[in-house]
Design an enzyme around this catalytic site. Structure first.
Site, PDB file in Angstrom:
ATOM      1  N   ASP A   1     -36.269  40.305  37.241  1.00 19.44           N
ATOM      2  CA  ASP A   1     -36.625  39.179  36.367  1.00 19.44           C
ATOM      3  C   ASP A   1     -37.893  38.491  36.856  1.00 19.44           C
ATOM      4  OD1 ASP A   1     -34.169  39.893  35.418  1.00 19.44           O
ATOM      5  OD2 ASP A   1     -33.173  37.998  35.884  1.00 19.44           O
TER       6      ASP A   1
ATOM      7  N   TYR B   1     -20.947  40.040  39.101  1.00 20.47           N
ATOM      8  CA  TYR B   1     -22.222  40.641  39.533  1.00 20.47           C
ATOM      9  C   TYR B   1     -22.131  41.011  41.013  1.00 20.47           C
ATOM     10  CZ  TYR B   1     -27.344  41.064  39.854  1.00 20.47           C
ATOM     11  OH  TYR B   1     -28.630  41.514  40.037  1.00 20.47           O
TER      12      TYR B   1
HETATM   13 MG    MG Z   1     -31.320  34.329  35.014  1.00 22.94          MG
END
Ligand code: MG
Ligand code: ADP
Length: 346
Positions: A152, A201
């Site tokens: 990201d 996660y």
């Molecule tokens: Mg995020």
């Protein structure tokens, strides 16, 4: 920095076209920075020893000391990401910062990375896109406790206008990949807020580490290698990672060839693998992907981001979907003002 000269930084969000849950095992991902993003305006005050942050998206402002020792326990909660960045960047001066965004928050388009990268640049981070991304990845891990990968932040920092990014998350090599003409990328929200994303996660990441301890680096493993894993859960997890890495390569090749139908097929296969082998989808996301995929002019769709709710991404003919966000591949983060350095970082 001249007193009270404003620094303005902009950091885009990202949509991941393919390659989910592959970054933290050093695998391949293919995201693109998008036109939506977060703007941070910082007015330094050399006399101040704190920074007051206001976000247009949050009721409560945050007032943080220049040295933050425990970013994960800062209040309000949203400011943990900011505090994590401050712990990485070590801003030289206090002041006031205002944050605004055109991204949907908490939806899988990476408003968190856009916030981190924007704040880091506004507070004077200097370094390459890779260095910026790694500092912001550390910030996110500290802030959220989620052992996230670097996709990201690297996409937000290093986006290229008109291109998606094929990223090798082990070497951090980035190859800009053109999208075929006459296609659109659309993100559609499932209506489901992401749940359990943090704990699940971390559990998936642990599964991948256990599998890698048995068969070696998953980025180098073959399907035959992971088929030998005895534990059926680890076998499924590792099979997702190995097949997803191959799908990223195949998807990039389909884009090069302009074969949108093949690219769409690969996206559907990615969704099935995330659903069945990696178990990060939800019935709502599955129904959304099925629905979107069946529309005329839609080549393929899949969940995007970590899963457990949030958005699906679709590859479509122009105008095929009238819902969601039409996303345009965009340049990465930039900053102007302050030290006089302007334009994109490299
Ligand atoms: Mg995020
Ligand atoms: P995503 O990155 O997919 O949007 P995350 O759950 O990773 O979702 O990050 C969302 C969180 O990041 C929000 O709950 C909030 O704490 C923080 N955040 C992101 N953008 C902003 C913003 N513009 N202002 C304040 N907080 C933000």
């Amino acid at each position: 920095v001249a007193p009270s000269s404003e620094v303005v930084a902009f950091a885009p969000g990202r949509v991941n076209l393919i390659g989910d849950h592959t970054d933290y095992t050093g695998g391949l991902v293919l995201p693109m920075a998008v036109q939506l993003g977060t703007t941070v305006r910082f007015r330094p005050d050399p006399a101040a020893r704190r920074i007051r942050f206001v976000s247009d998206s949050e009721l409560e402002p945050a007032d943080l000391p220049l040295v933050v020792s425990q970013p994960q326990s800062v209040t309000p909660g949203w400011a943990r990401y900011v505090a994590g960045v401050m712990a990485e960047v070590g801003p030289p001066a206090g002041g006031k910062a205002r944050i605004s965004t055109t991204l949907p928050i908490g939806s899988g388009l990476s408003s968190s990375a856009a916030l981190e990268v924007g704040v880091a640049l506004a507070l004077g981070f200097s370094g390459s896109a890779v260095e910026l991304a790694m500092a912001c990845q550390q910030a996110e891990q500290k802030a959220s406790g989620v052992p996230c990968g670097v996709m990201d932040q690297l996409t937000s920092a290093g986006g290229v206008e008109g291109r998606a990014l094929l990223i090798d998350c082990r070497s951090l090599d980035v190859e800009a990949v053109a999208l075929p003409p006459e296609c659109e990328i659309v993100a559609v929200h499932s209506g489901q807020a992401r749940q359990l994303a943090g704990s699940e996660y971390a559990a998936r990441r642990r599964d991948c580490e256990r599998a890698a301890a048995l068969v070696g680096h998953l980025a180098d493993a073959s399907v035959a290698d992971v088929t030998r894993l005895r534990d059926p859960r680890l076998r499924r997890r590792a099979r997702h990672v190995v097949t997803e890495n191959q799908r990223v390569r195949d998807f990039a090749a389909s884009l090069h060839a302009g074969d949108v139908a093949a690219a769409g097929e690969i996206m559907r296969a990615s969704h099935a693998s995330l659903r069945d082998d990696f178990e990060v989808s939800t019935p709502v996301l599955d129904a959304l992907v099925d629905d979107v995929s069946s529309r005329p002019g839609v080549y393929g769709a899949r969940l995007t981001g970590a899963g457990f709710g949030g958005c699906a991404v679709a590859l479509t003919a122009p105008g095929a979907l009238e819902v969601g966000w039409k996303l345009v591949p965009s340049r990465g983060a930039w900053v102007r003002g302050g030290g006089g350095r302007g334009g994109p970082i490299s």
